[in-house]
Design an enzyme around this catalytic site. Structure first.
Site, PDB file in Angstrom:
ATOM      1  N   HIS A   1      40.714  40.293  30.490  1.00 52.58           N
ATOM      2  CA  HIS A   1      40.483  41.674  30.906  1.00 52.58           C
ATOM      3  C   HIS A   1      39.870  41.756  32.319  1.00 52.58           C
ATOM      4  O   HIS A   1      40.469  42.276  33.250  1.00 52.58           O
ATOM      5  CB  HIS A   1      39.517  42.365  29.940  1.00 52.58           C
ATOM      6  CG  HIS A   1      39.934  42.363  28.507  1.00 52.58           C
ATOM      7  ND1 HIS A   1      40.968  43.123  28.003  1.00 52.58           N
ATOM      8  CD2 HIS A   1      39.432  41.696  27.443  1.00 52.58           C
ATOM      9  CE1 HIS A   1      41.077  42.930  26.698  1.00 52.58           C
ATOM     10  NE2 HIS A   1      40.157  42.063  26.330  1.00 52.58           N
ATOM     11  N   ASP A   2      38.653  41.266  32.461  1.00 49.98           N
ATOM     12  CA  ASP A   2      37.875  41.487  33.682  1.00 49.98           C
ATOM     13  C   ASP A   2      38.451  40.795  34.921  1.00 49.98           C
ATOM     14  O   ASP A   2      38.414  41.370  36.027  1.00 49.98           O
ATOM     15  CB  ASP A   2      36.415  41.056  33.464  1.00 49.98           C
ATOM     16  CG  ASP A   2      35.748  41.886  32.376  1.00 49.98           C
ATOM     17  OD1 ASP A   2      34.700  41.444  31.864  1.00 49.98           O
ATOM     18  OD2 ASP A   2      36.266  42.968  32.033  1.00 49.98           O
TER      19      ASP A   2
END
Ligand code: RIB
Ligand code: CA
Length: 311
Positions: free
Chosen positions: A241-242
């Protein structure tokens, strides 16, 4: 000239990869890392950020302690995903450095006000509590924000914490609503794109083959972190995600999406934390975010592996 950024994080194994990717990339000038309670509480998120800077040999990057809880709601954490330390899968030594005495929100405000014409890019990859507090505390920073590149939300993909809410937005929906209504330029990386940014087993083998302390730590963290989503979604690898936020700043061509109006549900107990993305423009309301929906997965993974190997 390297792009000045502030990473606001709740490490978190995927936050860790995002931080290491940024620290390995000469295109970016990481002015500092601010921490926010999310995946695990304070002070763990701060300890983890310090550990990661030391692992990367980048203790020149200052770490600032941020929010201990959301603006209004009780803190909800995700040890069920990240483990009790927040970066389970690796056993990094206790940090020998310390966070700065300045508050995270003050660092964000001061950095933005002092920025030159190019402005500052804010990279929140956890709940938006610090970003919202900075904007509410000093609205004059908004014209000095070049871009808020954030991981959070979901639309056609739904949520990962409730059926409709993604974790970062769910933890602090009030902060998210304030940020999306701030007028700052926002580039949003929702689950719709991050669930396509999978690190597959063969990719993780490449990380293991790096055979460095950083490579080993990343492999260990992702080995631990992937089990939850593989079991829940049947993925064949961990969604990074990040790191999508950081990879976008390094190579924007890896991602695509479109400008949409985004609003955040803050009241309904059934749907609190939902990002209501007007993907088809049915409301006629002006867009307030660039919403990313697709990624060149192989190009993204190649970038992450190449840069991790440089540390
Ligand atoms: O929903 C995924 C997001 O929540 C990521 O930022 C992860 O680190 C957690 O904070
Ligand atoms: Ca995070």
């Amino acid at each position: 000239m390297a792009r000045p950024i502030i990473i606001d994080a709740d490490p978190g194994q995927d936050d860790a990869v995002a931080i290491l990717l940024a620290l390995a990339s000469p295109e970016l000038d990481v002015l500092g890392i601010t921490t926010v309670a999310g995946n695990v509480p304070q002070p763990l998120v701060t300890t983890n950020a310090l550990k990661l800077c030391e692992l990367a040999g980048r203790t020149d990057v200052p770490v600032f302690v941020g929010a201990h809880q959301p603006l209004k709601r009780e803190l909800f954490t995700a040890e069920y995903v990240h483990g009790p330390t927040g970066i389970d899968g690796t056993d990094l030594p206790d940090p020998v450095t310390a966070a700065r005495s300045k508050e995270a929100v003050d660092f964000i405000i001061d950095s933005c006000l002092a920025a030159g014409t190019e402005g500052i890019t804010l990279c929140p990859v956890g709940p938006l509590t610090n970003i919202a507090s900075a904007i509410a505390g000093e609205p004059m920073i908004v014209p000095k924000i070049r871009e808020i590149a954030m991981m959070g939300g979901g639309f056609f993909e739904g949520g990962n914490t409730t059926p409709v809410a993604e974790f970062n937005i769910y933890v602090d929906p009030d902060a998210a609503a304030l940020v999306f209504n701030s007028g700052a330029p926002i580039t949003m990386f929702p689950l719709d794109v991050t669930h396509k940014a999978l690190m597959l087993p063969e990719d993780l083998d490449r990380v293991r083959a790096i055979d460095t302390p950083v490579g080993d730590a990343v492999a260990g963290m992702l080995d631990y972190y992937e089990r939850h989503d593989i079991e829940k979604y049947g993925f064949t690898g961990a969604p990074l995600h990040d790191p999508c936020v950081i990879a976008y700043l390094i190579d924007p061509e890896l991602f695509s999406g479109k400008a949409c109006r985004v609003d955040v549900e803050t009241e309904s107990e059934l749907t609190v934390g939902q990002t209501v993305v007007d993907w088809w423009g049915v409301t006629g309301v002006e867009a307030n975010a660039m919403v990313m929906s697709d990624v060149d997965r192989q190009g993204f993974i190649d970038l992450v592996v190449d840069r991790i190997a440089r540390l």
